[in-house]
Design a protein around this motif. Sequence first.
Motif, PDB file in Angstrom:
ATOM      1  N   SER A  81      -0.321  -3.761  14.306  1.00  0.00           N
ATOM      2  CA  SER A  81      -0.054  -3.690  12.872  1.00  0.00           C
ATOM      3  C   SER A  81      -0.608  -4.920  12.188  1.00  0.00           C
ATOM      4  N   VAL A  82      -1.122  -4.712  10.973  1.00  0.00           N
ATOM      5  CA  VAL A  82      -1.733  -5.790  10.208  1.00  0.00           C
ATOM      6  C   VAL A  82      -1.128  -5.803   8.803  1.00  0.00           C
ATOM      7  N   PRO A  83      -0.654  -6.960   8.319  1.00  0.00           N
ATOM      8  CA  PRO A  83      -0.141  -7.014   6.946  1.00  0.00           C
ATOM      9  C   PRO A  83      -1.290  -6.961   5.943  1.00  0.00           C
ATOM     10  N   THR A  84      -1.033  -6.364   4.791  1.00  0.00           N
ATOM     11  CA  THR A  84      -2.032  -6.308   3.730  1.00  0.00           C
ATOM     12  C   THR A  84      -1.689  -7.364   2.684  1.00  0.00           C
ATOM     13  N   THR A  87       2.855  -5.425   0.112  1.00  0.00           N
ATOM     14  CA  THR A  87       4.000  -5.359   1.016  1.00  0.00           C
ATOM     15  C   THR A  87       3.808  -4.314   2.111  1.00  0.00           C
ATOM     16  N   THR A  89       2.168  -2.591   5.519  1.00  0.00           N
ATOM     17  CA  THR A  89       1.622  -2.952   6.826  1.00  0.00           C
ATOM     18  C   THR A  89       0.751  -1.798   7.301  1.00  0.00           C
ATOM     19  N   SER A  91      -1.353   0.325  10.147  1.00  0.00           N
ATOM     20  CA  SER A  91      -1.459   0.605  11.573  1.00  0.00           C
ATOM     21  C   SER A  91      -2.928   0.438  11.934  1.00  0.00           C
ATOM     22  N   VAL A 125      -8.164  -4.884   4.534  1.00  0.00           N
ATOM     23  CA  VAL A 125      -6.732  -5.153   4.425  1.00  0.00           C
ATOM     24  C   VAL A 125      -6.287  -5.380   2.982  1.00  0.00           C
ATOM     25  N   TYR A 137      -5.823  -9.200  14.669  1.00  0.00           N
ATOM     26  CA  TYR A 137      -4.799 -10.004  14.009  1.00  0.00           C
ATOM     27  C   TYR A 137      -3.880 -10.588  15.090  1.00  0.00           C
ATOM     28  N   GLU A 140      -1.685  -8.598  17.873  1.00  0.00           N
ATOM     29  CA  GLU A 140      -2.206  -7.279  18.218  1.00  0.00           C
ATOM     30  C   GLU A 140      -2.650  -7.259  19.679  1.00  0.00           C
TER      31      GLU A 140
END
Length: 166
Positions: A81-84, A87, A89, A91, A125, A137, A140
């Motif tokens: 998972s990667v934050p953008t 708010t 996230t 996949s 992202v 990231y 991961e």
Amino acid sequence: MRAPRTLKTLAVRAALAVGTALAVSTTLLVPATQAAAAPAAAVRAAAGPTLISYDIQSKTLTGSGFLPSHRVWVRTAVSGSVPTCGTVTLSDLRTSPTLLQTTSDPSGNISVPVDPKATLPPLLVCPNPIVYLYGAYPGELVHFSAHDERYENGRLVWSNTLTVTA
């Protein structure tokens, strides 16, 4: 007339990069006349190519059991998972669009630099301002697998999948 068949079980133990062992059991049906020679041939076939380790600092992937002095293809994938920039996230399931090519040494070993930033496609992202993630990231999982163009029973023989945490 067919020779009588005997049932042989062969246990193959392969050391993994983290120092544990994986037990693999293969059942072989062979003619009784070939029963004595079967275990050695089965060990060679069962061992196949194996990825041993990936050094995060030098970005070097090592492996053994490939065909000697032969072309080897390496695939890189990532999952997690990667934050953008908001708010949300994302996949993240990316695979290298092309395989990295190297050549095994005369003993069938490989030691090749593999940088996920160069092999994985970028991930968008943040659309505004535009921000891409290159590579993986932190946290991961990065997965490596390889093959040496060998086929058995009509199927391409891949190595194990070696997984490391970014």
